[in-house]
Scaffold this motif. Structure first.
Motif, PDB file in Angstrom:
ATOM      1  N   ASN A   3       0.836  -1.198   0.000  1.00 12.91           N
ATOM      2  CA  ASN A   3       0.000   0.000   0.000  1.00 12.91           C
ATOM      3  C   ASN A   3       0.874   1.253   0.000  1.00 12.91           C
ATOM      4  O   ASN A   3       1.403   1.660   1.030  1.00 12.91           O
ATOM      5  CB  ASN A   3      -0.930  -0.017   1.224  1.00 12.91           C
ATOM      6  CG  ASN A   3      -2.000   1.046   1.135  1.00 12.91           C
ATOM      7  OD1 ASN A   3      -1.772   2.140   0.594  1.00 12.91           O
ATOM      8  ND2 ASN A   3      -3.171   0.740   1.646  1.00 12.91           N
ATOM      9  N   ILE A   5      -0.032   4.324  -0.453  1.00 11.10           N
ATOM     10  CA  ILE A   5      -0.661   5.447   0.266  1.00 11.10           C
ATOM     11  C   ILE A   5      -0.300   5.401   1.742  1.00 11.10           C
ATOM     12  O   ILE A   5       0.036   6.432   2.352  1.00 11.10           O
ATOM     13  CB  ILE A   5      -2.194   5.427   0.080  1.00 11.10           C
ATOM     14  CG1 ILE A   5      -2.567   5.617  -1.393  1.00 11.10           C
ATOM     15  CG2 ILE A   5      -2.854   6.515   0.938  1.00 11.10           C
ATOM     16  CD1 ILE A   5      -2.167   6.950  -1.976  1.00 11.10           C
ATOM     17  N   GLU A  22      -6.745   5.048  -3.934  1.00 11.77           N
ATOM     18  CA  GLU A  22      -6.268   3.839  -3.256  1.00 11.77           C
ATOM     19  C   GLU A  22      -6.622   2.579  -4.046  1.00 11.77           C
ATOM     20  O   GLU A  22      -5.808   1.658  -4.178  1.00 11.77           O
ATOM     21  CB  GLU A  22      -6.870   3.732  -1.843  1.00 11.77           C
ATOM     22  CG  GLU A  22      -6.385   4.802  -0.879  1.00 11.77           C
ATOM     23  CD  GLU A  22      -7.283   6.027  -0.846  1.00 11.77           C
ATOM     24  OE1 GLU A  22      -7.185   6.807   0.108  1.00 11.77           O
ATOM     25  OE2 GLU A  22      -8.097   6.192  -1.788  1.00 11.77           O
TER      26      GLU A  22
END
Length: 426
Positions: A3, A5, A22
């Motif tokens: 991930n 983000i 996302e």
């Protein structure tokens, strides 16, 4: 995929993001970041987008690095209160080549990871009438003047905003549209002052294709006093070009980051993992006087930007200048190569030997060398016992002569604990 983000968020590298990004980043995404060649060197502010690109690359995404050969002819009005001075094509070309060289040293370019592009290559073939007909029709004047970058300039009674700069947002928006169509790019990343320009590109893609595109901005980093990070206390920008900011000065900039700011900057400007950073922060808090975080940050950044050899040289010079064991006697024993290395890396000036034939007063040298901007400031420093000549404290305006010269060529000036200047005689 990891991930991205979450990774950027804990480091403090996200200011705004378009909803849904996302989900888009769960798959391999092509992103783009632009650099306008307004100077012949990148600076500390330019490192943030480069660092973000590397984070994206590490997590499997591909980046398009755009040098604004076209937009550089106009100048982005974002975060500017006065009209930009237009660059000549010759200057712009020189800047583009210099920035290309710097980017290639800091980023890994090959077809699977990153491409280096110039928007002049597609903008040069578009006529003005075609552009305002095909692109301009999608945006109202109301939409354009609602942008912060435009509003600030419209309310500037002295200068306002030119039509040239007013059109910048449309051109940057077209870049995003072009890259979306030709390179399958779905995400633009930029500084927080670029949010309006990024949204223009997203809107253009939606209106012309019906596709959803995304944007992320990172914060413009400032110091605790509100000033832009990357400027020294003397308001000089810290450049990546070693000829504009020496590796020594670059290193010293990081070493002198305040304890208030260092915990934030170690997260932003390094690629160290979260666990190691937290461990370093705890170690630093227990012994802040040892400046563990500043030394680690200075090491990581200097080695990355200037290389290991330059870092080793900087450490040697720093030890010579700052360690108490290096007295005047040891300074006098240094060889020419070492003295010249000091001369190359700290503020300096060539000076005529003829001026020393009859001697020169210290205050006059401090002004002629531009170590001090005025005689009154130099005099106050002298009265406060803050001036040193070749590591020897000086308490009055003495007449300098041959005995004050190291190896018949150098004079090391010092103000307080941190500021140095070296004069070389010719």
């Amino acid at each position: 995929m990891q991930n991205i983000i979450d990774e950027l968020s804990w480091r403090g590298l996200i200011q705004n993001k378009v909803p849904g990004v996302e989900e888009q980043l769960k798959k391999r995404t092509i992103i783009y970041i632009g650099f306008d060649p307004t100077s012949d060197s990148l600076h500390l502010g330019s490192l943030l987008p480069i660092i973000i690109l590397i984070h994206f690359q590490k997590m499997g995404h591909k980046s398009l690095v755009l040098i604004g050969g076209a937009t550089g002819l106009i100048g982005d009005p974002s975060d500017k209160y006065d009209r930009r001075i237009f660059l000549s094509k010759k200057t712009l070309h020189k800047n583009i080549e210099s920035i290309k060289n710097q980017l290639c040293k800091l980023l890994e370019f090959h077809s699977e990871k990153a491409e280096l592009l110039n928007n002049f290559n597609w903008m040069k073939n578009i006529s003005f009438l075609k552009f305002i007909r095909d692109i301009g029709k999608h945006f109202t004047i109301n939409y354009m003047i609602s942008k912060d970058s435009v509003k600030k300039r419209i309310h500037n009674k002295n200068d306002g905003i030119s039509f040239t700069e007013f059109s910048y947002s449309l051109i940057q928006g077209y870049d995003f549209f072009y890259l979306n169509q030709k390179k399958n790019c779905f995400l633009q990343v930029g500084g927080s002052d670029q949010w309006g320009n990024i949204i223009t590109g997203i809107e253009l893609i939606r209106k012309k294709t019906g596709k959803k595109a995304y944007g992320i901005t990172f914060p413009l980093i400032t110091k605790s006093n509100g000033k832009k990070f990357g400027k020294s206390e003397k308001e000089e920008n810290i450049w990546l070009d070693k000829n504009r900011t020496s590796p020594y000065k670059f290193y010293q900039f990081w070493i002198n980051v305040s304890d208030v700011e260092i915990e934030k900057f170690i997260k932003i400007y390094t690629f160290l993992p979260q666990e190691e950073i937290h461990s370093l922060i705890l170690k630093h808090r227990n012994n802040p006087e040892k400046r563990f975080l500043q030394r680690k940050l200075a090491y990581e950044m200097t080695k990355w930007v200037h290389g290991n050899e330059a870092y080793e040289k900087v450490i040697k010079i720093s030890n010579l200048l700052f360690e108490k064991k290096y007295t005047n006697t040891l300074l006098q024993s240094l060889d020419e190569k070492t003295l010249f290395s000091i001369y190359q890396n700290i503020p300096n000036m060539l000076f005529s030997k003829k001026k020393f034939e009859k001697g020169i007063y210290l205050l006059d040298l401090l002004i002629l060398s531009k170590f001090f901007s005025s005689k009154s400031k130099a005099n106050r420093a002298l009265n406060a016992n803050s001036i040193y000549i070749n590591k020897i404290p000086i308490k009055k305006n003495i007449l300098l002569n041959k005995k004050n010269i190291i190896k018949k060529r150098y004079i090391l000036l010092q103000f307080g604990k941190k500021e140095f200047f070296i004069v070389k005689l010719k």
